[in-house]
Design a protein around this motif. Structure first.
Motif, PDB file in Angstrom:
ATOM      1  N   PHE A 114       0.840  -1.199   0.000  1.00 25.20           N
ATOM      2  CA  PHE A 114       0.000   0.000   0.000  1.00 25.20           C
ATOM      3  C   PHE A 114       0.872   1.244   0.000  1.00 25.20           C
ATOM      4  O   PHE A 114       2.038   1.207   0.413  1.00 25.20           O
ATOM      5  CB  PHE A 114      -0.942  -0.004   1.212  1.00 25.20           C
ATOM      6  N   SER A 115       0.305   2.346  -0.448  1.00 22.40           N
ATOM      7  CA  SER A 115       1.040   3.602  -0.533  1.00 22.40           C
ATOM      8  C   SER A 115       1.271   4.190   0.852  1.00 22.40           C
ATOM      9  O   SER A 115       0.594   3.815   1.824  1.00 22.40           O
ATOM     10  CB  SER A 115       0.271   4.619  -1.384  1.00 22.40           C
ATOM     11  N   TYR A 116       2.211   5.099   0.928  1.00 19.19           N
ATOM     12  CA  TYR A 116       2.520   5.746   2.205  1.00 19.19           C
ATOM     13  C   TYR A 116       1.305   6.465   2.803  1.00 19.19           C
ATOM     14  O   TYR A 116       1.001   6.266   3.987  1.00 19.19           O
ATOM     15  CB  TYR A 116       3.688   6.725   2.005  1.00 19.19           C
ATOM     16  N   PRO A 117       0.575   7.325   2.034  1.00 20.88           N
ATOM     17  CA  PRO A 117      -0.584   8.012   2.649  1.00 20.88           C
ATOM     18  C   PRO A 117      -1.638   7.049   3.178  1.00 20.88           C
ATOM     19  O   PRO A 117      -2.216   7.278   4.239  1.00 20.88           O
ATOM     20  CB  PRO A 117      -1.132   8.871   1.497  1.00 20.88           C
ATOM     21  N   VAL A 118      -1.858   5.957   2.431  1.00 20.74           N
ATOM     22  CA  VAL A 118      -2.892   5.004   2.848  1.00 20.74           C
ATOM     23  C   VAL A 118      -2.460   4.245   4.103  1.00 20.74           C
ATOM     24  O   VAL A 118      -3.225   4.129   5.061  1.00 20.74           O
ATOM     25  CB  VAL A 118      -3.200   4.024   1.704  1.00 20.74           C
ATOM     26  N   TYR A 119      -1.229   3.756   4.116  1.00 20.51           N
ATOM     27  CA  TYR A 119      -0.806   2.974   5.282  1.00 20.51           C
ATOM     28  C   TYR A 119      -0.633   3.859   6.510  1.00 20.51           C
ATOM     29  O   TYR A 119      -0.910   3.433   7.637  1.00 20.51           O
ATOM     30  CB  TYR A 119       0.496   2.227   4.992  1.00 20.51           C
ATOM     31  N   ARG A 120      -0.214   5.085   6.285  1.00 20.90           N
ATOM     32  CA  ARG A 120      -0.114   6.014   7.414  1.00 20.90           C
ATOM     33  C   ARG A 120      -1.491   6.292   8.008  1.00 20.90           C
ATOM     34  O   ARG A 120      -1.666   6.333   9.221  1.00 20.90           O
ATOM     35  CB  ARG A 120       0.539   7.326   6.981  1.00 20.90           C
ATOM     36  N   ALA A 121      -2.477   6.461   7.125  1.00 23.43           N
ATOM     37  CA  ALA A 121      -3.841   6.699   7.604  1.00 23.43           C
ATOM     38  C   ALA A 121      -4.361   5.494   8.378  1.00 23.43           C
ATOM     39  O   ALA A 121      -5.089   5.642   9.371  1.00 23.43           O
ATOM     40  CB  ALA A 121      -4.765   7.018   6.427  1.00 23.43           C
ATOM     41  N   PHE A 122      -3.998   4.299   7.928  1.00 25.71           N
ATOM     42  CA  PHE A 122      -4.421   3.086   8.634  1.00 25.71           C
ATOM     43  C   PHE A 122      -3.820   3.035  10.040  1.00 25.71           C
ATOM     44  O   PHE A 122      -4.523   2.787  11.026  1.00 25.71           O
ATOM     45  CB  PHE A 122      -4.012   1.859   7.832  1.00 25.71           C
ATOM     46  N   LEU A 123      -2.516   3.271  10.146  1.00 24.36           N
ATOM     47  CA  LEU A 123      -1.881   3.242  11.463  1.00 24.36           C
ATOM     48  C   LEU A 123      -2.422   4.346  12.364  1.00 24.36           C
ATOM     49  O   LEU A 123      -2.627   4.142  13.558  1.00 24.36           O
ATOM     50  CB  LEU A 123      -0.361   3.374  11.306  1.00 24.36           C
ATOM     51  N   GLU A 124      -2.667   5.513  11.779  1.00 21.74           N
ATOM     52  CA  GLU A 124      -3.223   6.612  12.570  1.00 21.74           C
ATOM     53  C   GLU A 124      -4.610   6.249  13.088  1.00 21.74           C
ATOM     54  O   GLU A 124      -4.989   6.616  14.203  1.00 21.74           O
ATOM     55  CB  GLU A 124      -3.276   7.884  11.732  1.00 21.74           C
ATOM     56  N   TYR A 125      -5.369   5.515  12.289  1.00 25.26           N
ATOM     57  CA  TYR A 125      -6.693   5.049  12.717  1.00 25.26           C
ATOM     58  C   TYR A 125      -6.594   4.200  13.982  1.00 25.26           C
ATOM     59  O   TYR A 125      -7.453   4.282  14.874  1.00 25.26           O
ATOM     60  CB  TYR A 125      -7.334   4.253  11.590  1.00 25.26           C
ATOM     61  N   LEU A 126      -5.526   3.394  14.087  1.00 29.24           N
ATOM     62  CA  LEU A 126      -5.352   2.564  15.273  1.00 29.24           C
ATOM     63  C   LEU A 126      -5.135   3.408  16.524  1.00 29.24           C
ATOM     64  O   LEU A 126      -5.442   2.983  17.630  1.00 29.24           O
ATOM     65  CB  LEU A 126      -4.167   1.615  15.077  1.00 29.24           C
ATOM     66  N   VAL A 174     -10.292   6.055  -1.172  1.00 30.89           N
ATOM     67  CA  VAL A 174     -10.564   4.819  -1.910  1.00 30.89           C
ATOM     68  C   VAL A 174      -9.444   3.804  -1.670  1.00 30.89           C
ATOM     69  O   VAL A 174      -9.688   2.610  -1.529  1.00 30.89           O
ATOM     70  CB  VAL A 174     -10.725   5.105  -3.417  1.00 30.89           C
ATOM     71  N   GLY A 175      -8.189   4.289  -1.615  1.00 28.79           N
ATOM     72  CA  GLY A 175      -7.071   3.392  -1.334  1.00 28.79           C
ATOM     73  C   GLY A 175      -7.172   2.755   0.039  1.00 28.79           C
ATOM     74  O   GLY A 175      -6.832   1.582   0.226  1.00 28.79           O
ATOM     75  N   LEU A 176      -7.652   3.522   1.009  1.00 27.62           N
ATOM     76  CA  LEU A 176      -7.836   2.986   2.353  1.00 27.62           C
ATOM     77  C   LEU A 176      -9.001   2.004   2.385  1.00 27.62           C
ATOM     78  O   LEU A 176      -8.985   1.029   3.143  1.00 27.62           O
ATOM     79  CB  LEU A 176      -8.072   4.127   3.348  1.00 27.62           C
ATOM     80  N   LEU A 177     -10.003   2.252   1.552  1.00 28.40           N
ATOM     81  CA  LEU A 177     -11.110   1.307   1.426  1.00 28.40           C
ATOM     82  C   LEU A 177     -10.591  -0.029   0.893  1.00 28.40           C
ATOM     83  O   LEU A 177     -11.026  -1.099   1.330  1.00 28.40           O
ATOM     84  CB  LEU A 177     -12.188   1.872   0.496  1.00 28.40           C
ATOM     85  N   ASP A 178      -9.646   0.030  -0.042  1.00 28.01           N
ATOM     86  CA  ASP A 178      -9.003  -1.171  -0.559  1.00 28.01           C
ATOM     87  C   ASP A 178      -8.322  -1.931   0.574  1.00 28.01           C
ATOM     88  O   ASP A 178      -8.488  -3.148   0.731  1.00 28.01           O
ATOM     89  CB  ASP A 178      -7.983  -0.766  -1.634  1.00 28.01           C
ATOM     90  N   LEU A 179      -7.571  -1.218   1.414  1.00 28.39           N
ATOM     91  CA  LEU A 179      -6.882  -1.842   2.541  1.00 28.39           C
ATOM     92  C   LEU A 179      -7.881  -2.449   3.521  1.00 28.39           C
ATOM     93  O   LEU A 179      -7.722  -3.579   3.986  1.00 28.39           O
ATOM     94  CB  LEU A 179      -5.991  -0.813   3.247  1.00 28.39           C
ATOM     95  N   ALA A 180      -8.915  -1.678   3.836  1.00 25.12           N
ATOM     96  CA  ALA A 180      -9.914  -2.149   4.801  1.00 25.12           C
ATOM     97  C   ALA A 180     -10.613  -3.409   4.301  1.00 25.12           C
ATOM     98  O   ALA A 180     -10.908  -4.327   5.074  1.00 25.12           O
ATOM     99  CB  ALA A 180     -10.929  -1.044   5.074  1.00 25.12           C
ATOM    100  N   THR A 181     -10.868  -3.455   3.001  1.00 24.46           N
ATOM    101  CA  THR A 181     -11.501  -4.639   2.417  1.00 24.46           C
ATOM    102  C   THR A 181     -10.544  -5.826   2.446  1.00 24.46           C
ATOM    103  O   THR A 181     -10.918  -6.941   2.802  1.00 24.46           O
ATOM    104  CB  THR A 181     -11.927  -4.344   0.969  1.00 24.46           C
ATOM    105  N   LEU A 220     -13.436   0.145   9.842  1.00 27.16           N
ATOM    106  CA  LEU A 220     -12.637   1.049   9.022  1.00 27.16           C
ATOM    107  C   LEU A 220     -13.266   1.208   7.648  1.00 27.16           C
ATOM    108  O   LEU A 220     -13.272   2.302   7.068  1.00 27.16           O
ATOM    109  CB  LEU A 220     -11.210   0.512   8.894  1.00 27.16           C
ATOM    110  N   LYS A 221     -13.810   0.139   7.141  1.00 26.52           N
ATOM    111  CA  LYS A 221     -14.477   0.182   5.836  1.00 26.52           C
ATOM    112  C   LYS A 221     -15.664   1.140   5.851  1.00 26.52           C
ATOM    113  O   LYS A 221     -15.876   1.917   4.927  1.00 26.52           O
ATOM    114  CB  LYS A 221     -14.928  -1.231   5.459  1.00 26.52           C
ATOM    115  N   LYS A 222     -16.423   1.120   6.951  1.00 30.02           N
ATOM    116  CA  LYS A 222     -17.558   2.039   7.077  1.00 30.02           C
ATOM    117  C   LYS A 222     -17.097   3.490   7.131  1.00 30.02           C
ATOM    118  O   LYS A 222     -17.696   4.371   6.512  1.00 30.02           O
ATOM    119  CB  LYS A 222     -18.371   1.701   8.332  1.00 30.02           C
ATOM    120  N   LEU A 223     -16.015   3.740   7.881  1.00 30.07           N
ATOM    121  CA  LEU A 223     -15.491   5.104   7.962  1.00 30.07           C
ATOM    122  C   LEU A 223     -15.010   5.589   6.601  1.00 30.07           C
ATOM    123  O   LEU A 223     -15.202   6.751   6.243  1.00 30.07           O
ATOM    124  CB  LEU A 223     -14.352   5.167   8.981  1.00 30.07           C
ATOM    125  N   CYS A 224     -14.378   4.699   5.842  1.00 24.52           N
ATOM    126  CA  CYS A 224     -13.924   5.073   4.498  1.00 24.52           C
ATOM    127  C   CYS A 224     -15.102   5.454   3.615  1.00 24.52           C
ATOM    128  O   CYS A 224     -15.044   6.445   2.865  1.00 24.52           O
ATOM    129  CB  CYS A 224     -13.159   3.911   3.866  1.00 24.52           C
TER     130      CYS A 224
END
Length: 577
Positions: free
Chosen positions: A462-474, A487-494, A501-505
Motif C-alpha cells: 500500500f502507498s505511504y498516505p494510505v498505510y499512514r492513515a491506517f496506522l493513525e486510525y489505530l 478509496v485506497g484505504l477502502l481497498d486496505l480495509a476490504t 474502518l471500511k464504514k469510515l472510508c
C-alpha cells in the motif's frame, strides 16, 4: 533488521479489543508506563476554553471567570435568553436567571442572579436537553432517563397534570423500559426519541402536533404511530406547533400546525398524524431543524432544503415569500455538514465541511434573505450574537484546551520518533508506532509482534498516505485522509476485513462525490463490495443523471458495470419521460 510484511486476507482485525482481561490489564499498564516515561499529561489543570466561548451569551456575564472555566455543558433558554442551565467539570448542575414558571427546577419561582446548584439531579449526567416557550425543560440523561420541569399549563411535562413543575420530575409512564436518546420541545409540546427508533409525544395538541389524530392535549407520553409505526426514526425536531421525524431510510415525516407551509406538504392545512413529505422523494435526509415556523433539512449529499414561513428571509432563498414545498438553499459549492434553527427564533445557520459558518433570517433586527458568510467557527455563535432572543439551539459542549484524556495523549504520540519502538518503511518513508498499542488495537499485530524483536517493518502493498492513515486510525479511531484518497484505504480495509474502518472510508468518500467522479466512486464501491457507498453513488448518479452521463468517467465505464447501471436505473424509472 528488516522483515517484509505480506498481509493475507486473514491479517489484521480490529474487531476484538483484548478479550483476555489479565493480558489487557498488562498492556494497559504498559501504555500508562509509556505515558509517564515520556511525561505525557493525562489530565491537566483547566485554562482557556476551546470549541465554544460561552461568554458570548449575555447571561454568562453574571458568572465569574473562575466559574466560566469550569463549564462543560450549557443551555441558554427563556423568552429573553435570561435563563441558563450548565454542568461543570465536577458533573454538578447549576442554574441561573429569572426562573419563569419555576423553569430553573429549584423548587420555587424566585429569580437568582448567582448560580445555584440543582441538587435534585445530583449524580445525573446530561445527554441532551430541550426547552419550550413557557419555558418548560425536557432533559435526557446518559442512562436514557427523562426528567421534566417548568411551565405545564398544557401538560407539556408529561406527568399527567397541568401544575407547573418546580423541581425535576422523572417521567416513566410508557417510557420505563425505554432508553431515550434525543429530546425536542415545541412551544408547549414535547417529543422524545428512543434507542429503538420510536417517538413519544405529549403536551399541547391544538393543531395535531402530538400526532395522536385528535386535537386533545396529551397529558402523558404516547407513542406516535400512524405512518411511523413500522419505521425506525433517527432524528426529531419541533417547531412552535409542529413536529418532524427523519427515518433511517432518509424520509421525513411531519405533523401539526401548517399555517405557514412549515410541514412542506404543498398546502397550509394542519396535519394531525405523521405524513411523509412526498416532494423529497429520491432525496435522503440526514437531519432536520425547525425554527419558529420554518424548517431546514440536510441531505446525505450535503445539500440544504428549506420551507415554511419566510417573512425574515429565514429560508435563505433570496426572497421573503413563504414556501410550502422544499426549496434548495445554496451556499457556494462547499458541502454542508450541520444545520441549525430554534423554535423560539426566525434565524437559520449552517456550517460547511471547510469550517465556514453561514447565517440568514432574522439577524439582530435585519432580514438576511440569503446565506451570509460569517467569521464564526460554530453555528452556536450565530445564535449567541444574532438570534432574538439570544438562546442556544442545542446543548452546548465545551472542552478545555489543555485537558488531555488518555486517548488524546495517545493520539499525540502517533508517528512520534521520540517515543516509538517500531518503524514502518513505506515508499521510502518511515512511520513511527508503538508495539504495545498496535498489539492492543490489531489482531494481526497481536500475533506478529508477540515474539518479534525487529524494529523495522517494510510494507510494499500500500502507498505511504494510505498505510499512514491506517496506522493513525489505530491511534485515533478516525481517519484523516481527504475523500479522493480514501478509496485506497477502502481497498486496505476490504483486504484486511476491517469492517469498521471500511464504514469510515465509505462515509469519507461520500463527502467528496461530485458529477465528475461519481462513476469512478461507483466502480470502486462495486469492486470492494461497499454496499452502502454503492447505493449512495447510484442515487447520486440518478439525481444528477444529465451531467453524469456527459462525463469522461461515464464514457469509459466498464461494460458490465454500465449494463448493470442502466438496468438498475431503468427499474427506478430514471428514463421515464
Amino acid at each position: 533488521m528488516y522483515i517484509t510484511v505480506s498481509p493475507g486476507p486473514q491479517a489484521f482485525g480490529l474487531t476484538t479489543l483484548c478479550y483476555q482481561l489479565s493480558w489487557v490489564s498488562s498492556l494497559q499498564m504498559q501504555i500508562m508506563g509509556l505515558l509517564s516515561l515520556h511525561h505525557l499529561p493525562v489530565q491537566a489543570t483547566l485554562s482557556s476554553l476551546k470549541m465554544l466561548d460561552v461568554g458570548k451569551w449575555p447571561i454568562f456575564s453574571l458568572c465569574s471567570e473562575e466559574e466560566l472555566q469550569l463549564i462543560r455543558q450549557a443551555c441558554v433558554f427563556g423568552s429573553a435568553g435570561n435563563e441558563v442551565l450548565y454542568t461543570t467539570v465536577n458533573d454538578e448542575i447549576f442554574v441561573l436567571g429569572t426562573n419563569c414558571s419555576g423553569c430553573l427546577g429549584l423548587g420555587d419561582v424566585q429569580s437568582t442572579i448567582e448560580p445555584r446548584r440543582l441538587d435534585s439531579l445530583n449524580g445525573k449526567k446530561i445527554a441532551c436537553l430541550s426547552y419550550g416557550s413557557g419555558p418548560h425543560i425536557v432533559l435526557a440523561t446518559t442512562e436514557g432517563e427523562v426528567f421534566t420541569w417548568g411551565h405545564n399549563a398544557y401538560s407539556q411535562l408529561g406527568n399527567g397534570t397541568t401544575n407547573h413543575g418546580l423541581v425535576p420530575c422523572h417521567i416513566s409512564t410508557n417510557l420505563s423500559n425505554k432508553q431515550v436518546t434525543e429530546v425536542a420541545c415545541g412551544s408547549y409540546h414535547s417529543l422524545v426519541l428512543t434507542s429503538d427508533g420510536e417517538v413519544f409525544a405529549w403536551g399541547y395538541n391544538n393543531s395535531g402536533q402530538v400526532g395522536s389524530g385528535s386535537t386533545a392535549n396529551q397529558p402523558i407520553p404516547r407513542r406516535v404511530m400512524g405512518c411511523l409505526q413500522n419505521k425506525v426514526v433517527v432524528n426529531i425536531a419541533c417547531g412552535q406547533m409542529c413536529s418532524m421525524a427523519v427515518v433511517n431510510t432518509g424520509e421525513v415525516y411531519v405533523w401539526g400546525y401548517n399555517g405557514n407551509g412549515q410541514l412542506g406538504l404543498g398546502s397550509s392545512g394542519n396535519q394531525p398524524t405523521p405524513c411523509r413529505i412526498a416532494a423529497l422523494q429520491g432525496i435522503r435526509v440526514q437531519r432536520v431543524a425547525c425554527g419558529y415556523a420554518h424548517t431546514l433539512v440536510l441531505t446525505d449529499e450535503g445539500q440544504v432544503y428549506a420551507w415554511g414561513a419566510n417573512s425574515y428571509g429565514q429560508l435563505g432563498i433570496g426572497n421573503k415569500s413563504n414556501q410550502s414545498y422544499p426549496a434548495p438553499v445554496f451556499m457556494e459549492k462547499d458541502r454542508i455538514i450541520e444545520i441549525a434553527a430554534c423554535h423560539s427564533a426566525h434565524t437559520s445557520a449552517a456550517k460547511t465541511q471547510g469550517g465556514h459558518v453561514y447565517m440568514w433570517g432574522q439577524c439582530r433586527g435585519q432580514s438576511v434573505i440569503l446565506p451570509h458568510l460569517t467569521h464564526f467557527s460554530c453555528t452556536d455563535d450565530v445564535f449567541a450574537c444574532f438570534a432574538t432572543p439570544a438562546v442556544s439551539w442545542r446543548l452546548l459542549s465545551v472542552e478545555p484546551d489543555d485537558h488531555l484524556t488518555v486517548a488524546e495523549s495517545l493520539k499525540r504520540e502517533f508517528d512520534n520518533p521520540n517515543t516509538a519502538d517500531l518503524k514502518f518503511l513505506v515508499d521510502g518513508k518511515y512511520i513511527y508506532a508503538h508495539k504495545v498499542l498496535l498489539r492492543i488495537r490489531c489482531e494481526h499485530f497481536r500475533s506478529s509482534l508477540e515474539d518479534n524483536q525487529d524494529d523495522i517493518v517494510e510494507m510494499s502493498e500500500f502507498s505511504y498516505p494510505v498505510y499512514r492513515a491506517f496506522l493513525e486510525y489505530l491511534y485515533t479511531d478516525s481517519i484523516s485522509l481527504p475523500p479522493e484518497e480514501a478509496v485506497g484505504l477502502l481497498d486496505l480495509a476490504t483486504f484486511y476485513r476491517e469492517n469498521r474502518l471500511k464504514k469510515l472510508c465509505q462515509q469519507t468518500i461520500k463527502q467528496g462525490i461530485c458529477e465528475e467522479n461519481a462513476i469512478a466512486l461507483l466502480s470502486a464501491a462495486v469492486k470492494y463490495d461497499a454496499q452502502d457507498l454503492e447505493e449512495f453513488c447510484f442515487r447520486f448518479c440518478i439525481n444528477h443523471l444529465t451531467v453524469v452521463t456527459q462525463t469522461s468517467g461515464f464514457a469509459e465505464m466498464d461494460h458490465d458495470l454500465l449494463k448493470n447501471f442502466i438496468s438498475k436505473a431503468s427499474r427506478v424509472g430514471a428514463f421515464k419521460n
